[in-house]
Design a protein around this motif. Structure first.
Motif, PDB file in Angstrom:
ATOM      1  N   LYS A 264      52.079  58.398  70.741  1.00 56.24           N
ATOM      2  CA  LYS A 264      51.135  59.315  70.088  1.00 56.24           C
ATOM      3  C   LYS A 264      49.718  58.713  70.095  1.00 56.24           C
ATOM      4  O   LYS A 264      48.736  59.408  70.385  1.00 56.24           O
ATOM      5  N   LEU A 265      49.640  57.416  69.808  1.00 57.04           N
ATOM      6  CA  LEU A 265      48.327  56.744  69.777  1.00 57.04           C
ATOM      7  C   LEU A 265      47.704  56.674  71.174  1.00 57.04           C
ATOM      8  O   LEU A 265      46.495  56.853  71.336  1.00 57.04           O
ATOM      9  N   ARG A 266      48.546  56.418  72.194  1.00 53.95           N
ATOM     10  CA  ARG A 266      48.023  56.375  73.574  1.00 53.95           C
ATOM     11  C   ARG A 266      47.463  57.736  73.959  1.00 53.95           C
ATOM     12  O   ARG A 266      46.435  57.835  74.632  1.00 53.95           O
ATOM     13  N   ASN A 267      48.114  58.773  73.499  1.00 55.64           N
ATOM     14  CA  ASN A 267      47.665  60.142  73.761  1.00 55.64           C
ATOM     15  C   ASN A 267      46.288  60.387  73.111  1.00 55.64           C
ATOM     16  O   ASN A 267      45.390  60.972  73.737  1.00 55.64           O
ATOM     17  N   ILE A 268      46.140  59.930  71.874  1.00 57.36           N
ATOM     18  CA  ILE A 268      44.854  60.095  71.167  1.00 57.36           C
ATOM     19  C   ILE A 268      43.765  59.324  71.920  1.00 57.36           C
ATOM     20  O   ILE A 268      42.650  59.821  72.133  1.00 57.36           O
ATOM     21  N   GLU A 269      44.082  58.118  72.352  1.00 54.85           N
ATOM     22  CA  GLU A 269      43.115  57.280  73.080  1.00 54.85           C
ATOM     23  C   GLU A 269      42.675  57.973  74.369  1.00 54.85           C
ATOM     24  O   GLU A 269      41.489  58.032  74.695  1.00 54.85           O
ATOM     25  N   LYS A 270      43.657  58.538  75.057  1.00 57.21           N
ATOM     26  CA  LYS A 270      43.381  59.205  76.340  1.00 57.21           C
ATOM     27  C   LYS A 270      42.468  60.416  76.125  1.00 57.21           C
ATOM     28  O   LYS A 270      41.477  60.605  76.844  1.00 57.21           O
ATOM     29  N   SER A 272      40.428  61.032  73.621  1.00 56.05           N
ATOM     30  CA  SER A 272      39.090  60.715  73.094  1.00 56.05           C
ATOM     31  C   SER A 272      38.198  60.039  74.136  1.00 56.05           C
ATOM     32  O   SER A 272      36.978  60.095  74.063  1.00 56.05           O
ATOM     33  N   GLY A 273      38.818  59.362  75.103  1.00 56.74           N
ATOM     34  CA  GLY A 273      38.040  58.647  76.116  1.00 56.74           C
ATOM     35  C   GLY A 273      37.522  57.301  75.630  1.00 56.74           C
ATOM     36  O   GLY A 273      36.769  56.642  76.331  1.00 56.74           O
ATOM     37  N   HIS A 274      37.882  56.898  74.431  1.00 55.94           N
ATOM     38  CA  HIS A 274      37.466  55.589  73.899  1.00 55.94           C
ATOM     39  C   HIS A 274      38.686  54.687  73.739  1.00 55.94           C
ATOM     40  O   HIS A 274      39.781  55.167  73.431  1.00 55.94           O
ATOM     41  N   ALA A 275      38.435  53.382  73.920  1.00 56.31           N
ATOM     42  CA  ALA A 275      39.550  52.427  73.806  1.00 56.31           C
ATOM     43  C   ALA A 275      39.917  52.204  72.338  1.00 56.31           C
ATOM     44  O   ALA A 275      39.040  52.079  71.486  1.00 56.31           O
ATOM     45  N   LEU A 276      41.193  52.179  72.083  1.00 50.99           N
ATOM     46  CA  LEU A 276      41.707  51.937  70.729  1.00 50.99           C
ATOM     47  C   LEU A 276      41.802  50.423  70.494  1.00 50.99           C
ATOM     48  O   LEU A 276      42.041  49.671  71.431  1.00 50.99           O
ATOM     49  N   ASP A 277      41.603  49.998  69.268  1.00 49.12           N
ATOM     50  CA  ASP A 277      41.736  48.579  68.936  1.00 49.12           C
ATOM     51  C   ASP A 277      43.228  48.288  68.718  1.00 49.12           C
ATOM     52  O   ASP A 277      43.735  48.357  67.597  1.00 49.12           O
ATOM     53  N   TRP A 278      43.908  47.950  69.820  1.00 51.08           N
ATOM     54  CA  TRP A 278      45.367  47.794  69.758  1.00 51.08           C
ATOM     55  C   TRP A 278      45.788  46.596  68.914  1.00 51.08           C
ATOM     56  O   TRP A 278      46.881  46.571  68.353  1.00 51.08           O
ATOM     57  N   ALA A 288      52.972  46.525  57.596  1.00 52.17           N
ATOM     58  CA  ALA A 288      53.698  47.621  56.907  1.00 52.17           C
ATOM     59  C   ALA A 288      53.387  47.654  55.414  1.00 52.17           C
ATOM     60  O   ALA A 288      54.280  47.525  54.576  1.00 52.17           O
ATOM     61  N   ARG A 289      52.110  47.828  55.087  1.00 53.49           N
ATOM     62  CA  ARG A 289      51.727  47.809  53.667  1.00 53.49           C
ATOM     63  C   ARG A 289      51.786  49.193  53.012  1.00 53.49           C
ATOM     64  O   ARG A 289      51.461  49.342  51.840  1.00 53.49           O
ATOM     65  N   GLY A 290      52.181  50.205  53.795  1.00 51.88           N
ATOM     66  CA  GLY A 290      52.551  51.486  53.182  1.00 51.88           C
ATOM     67  C   GLY A 290      51.423  52.413  52.765  1.00 51.88           C
ATOM     68  O   GLY A 290      51.676  53.343  52.015  1.00 51.88           O
ATOM     69  N   PHE A 291      50.194  52.161  53.192  1.00 50.02           N
ATOM     70  CA  PHE A 291      49.119  53.111  52.881  1.00 50.02           C
ATOM     71  C   PHE A 291      48.273  53.320  54.136  1.00 50.02           C
ATOM     72  O   PHE A 291      48.283  52.488  55.045  1.00 50.02           O
ATOM     73  N   PRO A 292      47.538  54.450  54.204  1.00 46.58           N
ATOM     74  CA  PRO A 292      46.778  54.755  55.431  1.00 46.58           C
ATOM     75  C   PRO A 292      45.628  53.763  55.659  1.00 46.58           C
ATOM     76  O   PRO A 292      44.855  53.493  54.734  1.00 46.58           O
ATOM     77  N   VAL A 293      45.565  53.253  56.863  1.00 48.05           N
ATOM     78  CA  VAL A 293      44.496  52.307  57.226  1.00 48.05           C
ATOM     79  C   VAL A 293      43.709  52.935  58.385  1.00 48.05           C
ATOM     80  O   VAL A 293      44.309  53.341  59.382  1.00 48.05           O
ATOM     81  N   PRO A 294      42.360  53.034  58.262  1.00 50.87           N
ATOM     82  CA  PRO A 294      41.592  53.627  59.374  1.00 50.87           C
ATOM     83  C   PRO A 294      41.595  52.684  60.581  1.00 50.87           C
ATOM     84  O   PRO A 294      41.361  51.494  60.429  1.00 50.87           O
ATOM     85  N   VAL A 295      41.914  53.250  61.756  1.00 51.42           N
ATOM     86  CA  VAL A 295      41.949  52.385  62.948  1.00 51.42           C
ATOM     87  C   VAL A 295      41.019  52.882  64.056  1.00 51.42           C
ATOM     88  O   VAL A 295      40.768  52.158  65.025  1.00 51.42           O
ATOM     89  N   PHE A 296      40.488  54.086  63.928  1.00 49.54           N
ATOM     90  CA  PHE A 296      39.777  54.643  65.078  1.00 49.54           C
ATOM     91  C   PHE A 296      38.879  55.800  64.636  1.00 49.54           C
ATOM     92  O   PHE A 296      39.304  56.662  63.857  1.00 49.54           O
ATOM     93  N   ASP A 297      37.640  55.785  65.139  1.00 51.09           N
ATOM     94  CA  ASP A 297      36.716  56.881  64.870  1.00 51.09           C
ATOM     95  C   ASP A 297      36.613  57.718  66.145  1.00 51.09           C
ATOM     96  O   ASP A 297      36.085  57.252  67.162  1.00 51.09           O
TER      97      ASP A 297
END
Lengths: 422, 114
Positions: A264-270, A272-278, A288-297
């Protein structure tokens, strides 16, 4: 007299500022709520904080690794994970994500979609909660618990035989409200053990805090569809920012879910055209801290940023926190343990206090020892019942302590001790 | 034969007579020289003794320094050992505390079942 005006720091907010259960869902968004933080005060435990903010103990402890659940240090800052990514399912009726141990109830509110969310307790590894599509078949206030044969057998083996049925009341594990599911034998119900919310402790049913099941019971009608899924890794977006929420997966579900999420994340990266911080993605998944963490704008350079954590004032009294009656010399007690370590004693007293139904317990300190004393109890029978529960549930061999008779010199247990009131 | 004996006697007498001719000054000079040499020897002996004492002192100091260094090293090692022991005990205590917390949590979770 001059009036003293107490000024409060502007960056700390009253607890009402943060939403716990009810949200509106924007069409494009998958993330609801805000993270909050609070400082520990004397006599707090994480299960009490979790309940006050309608969170499960699983999420509070995962979000705050290394903090003692029962005896956290005063002044420590606790993160309250009051932000959630909605499960990847149709947004209709009741959806329960087992991995997050959270229930979502979707309901239309005019043109908007509203969601109410509550933490839950679920089935053990041996008796897991079934997944799939079902619906609410019937509802019952003050349900009777008809003890299933397998549970009756377990209790017989423990030396705690159960009756064939348990009527409504404090000993009924279903609590005050029950929604019977179409999948026979499984219920969404309340509990007489609120500290179990956020644990895998049921025989397959779904448990809610008493105050939460009451609201769900009122709002969810018979025939409400129920979807039970297991999604440890959630991906969602809000305001163009992609978030990941990772929960420790159950043994049986980890790898397949991980693969699905990475795809799913690879699909989002593709797209958007921007590289994801893998690297960051891997860290969030691993911790696995159980809350939403922002990873990509998605829209790089946009001025939108992830919402900040709201710092809250401690509410003072925590909702549902077990209350401990004052010591009385004419009451019965059970000496649960005598320990050398203060933290061990405080932890044990807290655990006893959080049994269901609660057993009041406190720590009495002497010069070099700490006594964990359960009570007060009105009579010998009550004290014996408590001692029996301590033995069956916590494997503690308690000692009955008789009331102090009139004219009798006060026993050392009560006289030369000081109560730590935990 | 008598003539030869006479000749030898004359020569002996002459030799004795000539030997007895050393002056008092000569004797004093010899005595002064002896005295000077003796003093020189005494000085040399004293110097040698002093040098030996100095050497002994240096050796002693060196020995003391070595002993101090060894003691310091021993103390440092002891401190290190105590620190390591303390660290081990602290780790053990932390491990035991964690273990106890885990056991308590496991007991609690078990007690939360129906």
């Amino acid at each position: 007299m001059r009036e003293v005006v107490k000024s409060l720091p502007l960056h700390i907010h009253p607890e009402e500022k943060v939403r716990r259960n009810d949200f509106f869902v924007e069409k494009e968004d998958d993330v609801i709520g805000r993270l909050a933080a609070i400082r520990i005060e004397k006599e707090d435990t994480l299960p009490d904080i979790a309940r006050h903010f309608s969170l499960g103990i699983n999420t509070v402890s995962a979000a705050n690794p290394g903090i003692d659940i029962w005896v956290p240090e005063v002044g420590e800052r606790i993160l309250l994970p009051l932000s959630f990514i909605l499960p990847d399912t149709p947004r209709k009726g009741i959806v329960i994500n087992l991995a997050a141990m959270r229930l979502f109830y979707f309901k239309k509110a005019g043109k908007l979609l509203a969601v109410s969310t509550y933490p839950v307790g679920i089935g053990t590894t041996e008796r897991p909660t079934p997944m799939g599509q079902m619906y609410v078949k019937r509802k019952k206030i003050r349900p009777t618990w008809y003890v299933p044969a397998s549970i009756a057998e377990d209790h017989r083996e423990k030396g705690d035989p159960l009756p064939a049925k348990v009527p409504p009341g404090p000993l009924n594990p279903l609590g005050e409200y029950a929604l019977y599911l179409s999948n026979s034998g499984y219920l969404v119900h309340g509990t007489n053990k609120p500290a179990s919310i956020g644990l895998r402790a049921t025989n397959g049913c779904i448990r809610l805090y008493p105050e939460d099941i009451e609201r769900l019971f009122e709002n969810a009608p018979v025939k409400t569809p129920v979807s039970i899924v297991n999604q440890p890794y959630l991906v969602g977006q809000r305001d163009g920012i992609i978030y990941i929420e990772a929960h420790k997966p159950f043994e049986e579900s980890g790898i397949a879910e991980l693969k699905r999420t990475y795809a799913k994340l690879r699909n989002i990266e593709k797209k958007s055209g921007h590289a994801l911080d893998w690297k960051k993605v891997g860290k969030v998944m691993g911790e696995a801290r159980g809350f939403p963490v922002p990873v990509f704008d998605i829209n790089r350079g946009s001025e939108k940023v992830a919402a900040e954590t709201i710092k809250l004032w401690h509410p003072g009294k925590l909702y549902g926190k077990p209350e401990i009656p004052e010591l009385q010399t004419d009451a019965w007690y059970v000496l649960a343990a005598t320990l050398r370590d203060k933290v061990d004693a405080l932890r044990l007293a807290a655990i006893i206090n959080h049994q269901g139904p609660p057993i009041p317990a406190r720590v009495l300190s002497t010069s070099d020892r700490y006594r964990v004393l359960a009570g007060p109890f009105k009579n010998r029978r009550e004290a014996k019942d408590a001692a029996k529960r301590l033995k069956i549930d916590l494997e503690i061999d308690g000692i009955l302590v008789e009331p102090i008779k009139e004219g009798e010199p006060i026993a050392p247990l009560l006289s030369r001790s000081s109560s730590l009131n935990y | 034969m008598k003539k030869s004996l006479l000749m030898i006697s004359i020569m002996l007498a002459l030799a004795i007579a000539l030997g007895g001719c050393a002056t008092k000054g000569d004797l004093e000079e010899v005595q002064a020289r002896e005295k000077a040499i003796g003093a020189k020897a005494d000085q040399a002996a004293q110097d040698a003794e002093d040098a030996k004492a100095a050497a002994d002192q240096a050796v002693k100091k060196a020995d003391e320094a070595v002993a101090r260094a060894e003691e310091a090293e021993r103390r440092a090692m002891e401190r290190e050992r105590i620190a390591a022991e303390k660290e081990r005990i602290a780790e053990e205590k932390a491990r035991m505390a964690e273990e106890k917390a885990k056991q308590a949590e496991a007991a609690f979770q078990k007690s939360m079942k129906k």
